[in-house]
Design an enzyme around this catalytic site. Structure first.
Site, PDB file in Angstrom:
ATOM      1  N   ASN A  97     -35.221 -15.471  32.810  1.00 28.43           N
ATOM      2  CA  ASN A  97     -35.238 -16.928  32.872  1.00 28.43           C
ATOM      3  C   ASN A  97     -36.099 -17.438  34.016  1.00 28.43           C
ATOM      4  OD1 ASN A  97     -33.408 -18.593  30.964  1.00 28.43           O
ATOM      5  ND2 ASN A  97     -32.310 -16.693  31.322  1.00 28.43           N
ATOM      6  N   SER A 121     -27.820  -6.494  31.457  1.00 25.96           N
ATOM      7  CA  SER A 121     -27.942  -7.856  30.917  1.00 25.96           C
ATOM      8  C   SER A 121     -27.901  -8.883  32.049  1.00 25.96           C
ATOM      9  CB  SER A 121     -26.835  -8.128  29.904  1.00 25.96           C
ATOM     10  OG  SER A 121     -25.585  -8.159  30.552  1.00 25.96           O
ATOM     11  N   ARG A 135     -31.232 -11.093  32.341  1.00 23.10           N
ATOM     12  CA  ARG A 135     -31.085 -12.504  31.985  1.00 23.10           C
ATOM     13  C   ARG A 135     -31.615 -13.389  33.116  1.00 23.10           C
ATOM     14  NH1 ARG A 135     -26.151 -12.648  31.714  1.00 23.10           N
ATOM     15  NH2 ARG A 135     -25.959 -12.095  29.528  1.00 23.10           N
TER      16      ARG A 135
END
Lengths: 156, 274
Positions: free
Chosen positions: B217, B209, B213
């Site tokens: 992004n 994660s 992440r």
């Protein structure tokens, strides 16, 4: 966007950076900041203490000034008193001395008067004797009437 | 656009291609010319641009901070020194707030992840064509300037975090304690396989994660910059300026999230009670 050995390159680089940061960057910065914080705290504390000491010293000084003033006043009062006493004493002594001088002068005067009177008596008696002698040259013997004459001169 | 005759999709593809160094199928080592060749190189290839930019940025970070560390004194700091010390303070506050254990490595780790990721993300704010075009003029075919839009970079960092989680978990709880934590929770020993599955997923989800992440992004942000760059030149500013301003927030936010999660994961690795 395929996964390849870049992953390991990045991993190694990350490890090296973290190691370097842990060794040469973080500790000196944090230590310096902690030291600064401590020195600021100490400075503030010292300032506070200094202020308290200053107030204390001021109070002490005021007390000292007050006590000194009292002392000075006391000394002046004492001196005044002493001066008065001295003046009184001097006055007394002077009066005494004057009295003494006066008494002395008076006694001398009295003696002088007595002596003068005696002289006068002697002279008068001599004069009387001479008068009487010259008047009564023939009838009165000086020797026989000497007692009567001296009695006379004494009663003068 | 770099070349007039390029189509939009070719332009995008060009922008998303890393400068790859690896072994060609014929056995020679070299730079890949195009995505096909890069793919043929397989796993043992390196993204020279990702490694180069991240190294330069990391070195820049350490250079500036080490200089500040050397100059740090008890006297009042000024200018850059002040800024760096406020960053240190910020990191220190975060670590103190989230990390309850005792480990001199966590704060420098947080600082390094935060600043390094901020710098790598910030490369996104350089107009998308500048560096690749300049590189092209120098004869370099591909250049991806934002290391965090390369999953290799984010997974590399996340892998490092994962190894630290394992290391400190075993160091603090002992091998038995760590295995016990993985197998005996949350349902007791009779549900051991199920526990292991749950806790294993939980453990593996941490680095995955983290990496995804950040990558997601930044990749999305970069993608939007590339799409904006496809517009006519006189219209680009109307979209790229607001997006760049908004992106400053994402740059800092993603770095902050990454750092905070690193601190939290380190804290979990140090906690004896589950």
């Amino acid at each position: 966007m395929n996964i390849n050995a870049t992953l390991f390159g990045q991993l190694i680089m990350f490890g090296l950076f973290v190691w370097f940061c842990m060794k040469f960057v973080w500790p000196p910065l944090v230590e310096a900041m902690a030291a600064r914080k401590k020195s600021i705290e100490e400075g503030l504390l010292a300032a506070e203490q200094g202020r308290a000491e200053h107030a204390q010293a001021q109070q002490k000084a005021e007390e000292l000034i007050a006590s000194t003033k009292n002392q000075a006043k006391e000394i002046i009062d004492n001196a005044d008193k002493q001066a008065n006493v001295m003046i009184d004493n001097a006055k007394g002594a002077a009066v005494e001395e004057a009295d003494k001088i006066k008494a002395h002068a008076k006694s001398e005067l009295d003696q002088e008067v007595v002596r003068a009177r005696n002289d006068l008596k002697d002279q008068v008696s001599t004069l009387v004797m001479q008068g009487v002698n010259s008047v009564l040259e023939k009838e009165v013997d000086a020797k026989a009437h000497k007692d009567m004459l001296s009695k006379l001169s004494q009663s003068l | 656009m770099a070349q007039g005759e390029l189509t939009a999709s070719a332009y995008i593809k060009h922008h998303l291609q890393n400068l790859t160094f690896g072994q060609h199928p014929d056995g020679t080592w070299g730079i890949a010319h195009g995505a096909e060749q890069a793919k043929e190189m397989g796993f043992w290839a390196f993204h020279v641009d990702t490694l180069g930019f991240s190294f330069v940025l990391g070195a820049l970070f350490l250079f500036i901070f080490a200089k500040a560390a050397k100059r740090a004194t008890v006297d009042a700091p000024s200018g850059l020194q002040n800024f760096i010390e406020s960053v240190i303070d910020f990191i220190d506050d975060n670590v103190r707030g989230s990390f309850k254990g005792k480990n001199p490595m966590v704060a420098p780790l947080a600082l390094t992840t935060f600043i390094w990721i901020v710098l790598m993300n910030t490369m996104d704010l350089v107009p998308v064509d500048w560096l690749p075009y300049a590189a092209q003029l120098m004869g370099i075919e591909y250049l991806k300037v934002v290391p965090t839009t390369d999953p290799n970079a984010t997974f590399g960092m996340a892998l490092g975090i994962f190894l630290l989680i394992l290391f400190f978990s075993i160091k603090e709880k002992g091998l038995g304690g760590f295995v016990g934590e993985l197998t005996l929770h949350p349902f007791g020993k009779w549900m051991l396989p199920f526990n292991l599955f749950l806790e294993g997923v939980n453990l593996l989800a941490k680095p995955v994660s983290l990496a995804l992440r950040l990558f997601g992004n930044m990749y999305a942000g970069e993608m939007i910059f590339i799409l904006i760059a496809l517009l006519p030149w006189y219209a680009q500013w109307a979209l790229s300026l607001p997006w760049a301003i908004f992106h400053i927030l994402i740059v800092l936010l993603q770095a902050f999230i990454f750092m905070t999660l690193v601190i939290v994961y380190m804290d979990m690795a140090h906690q004896k009670e589950h």
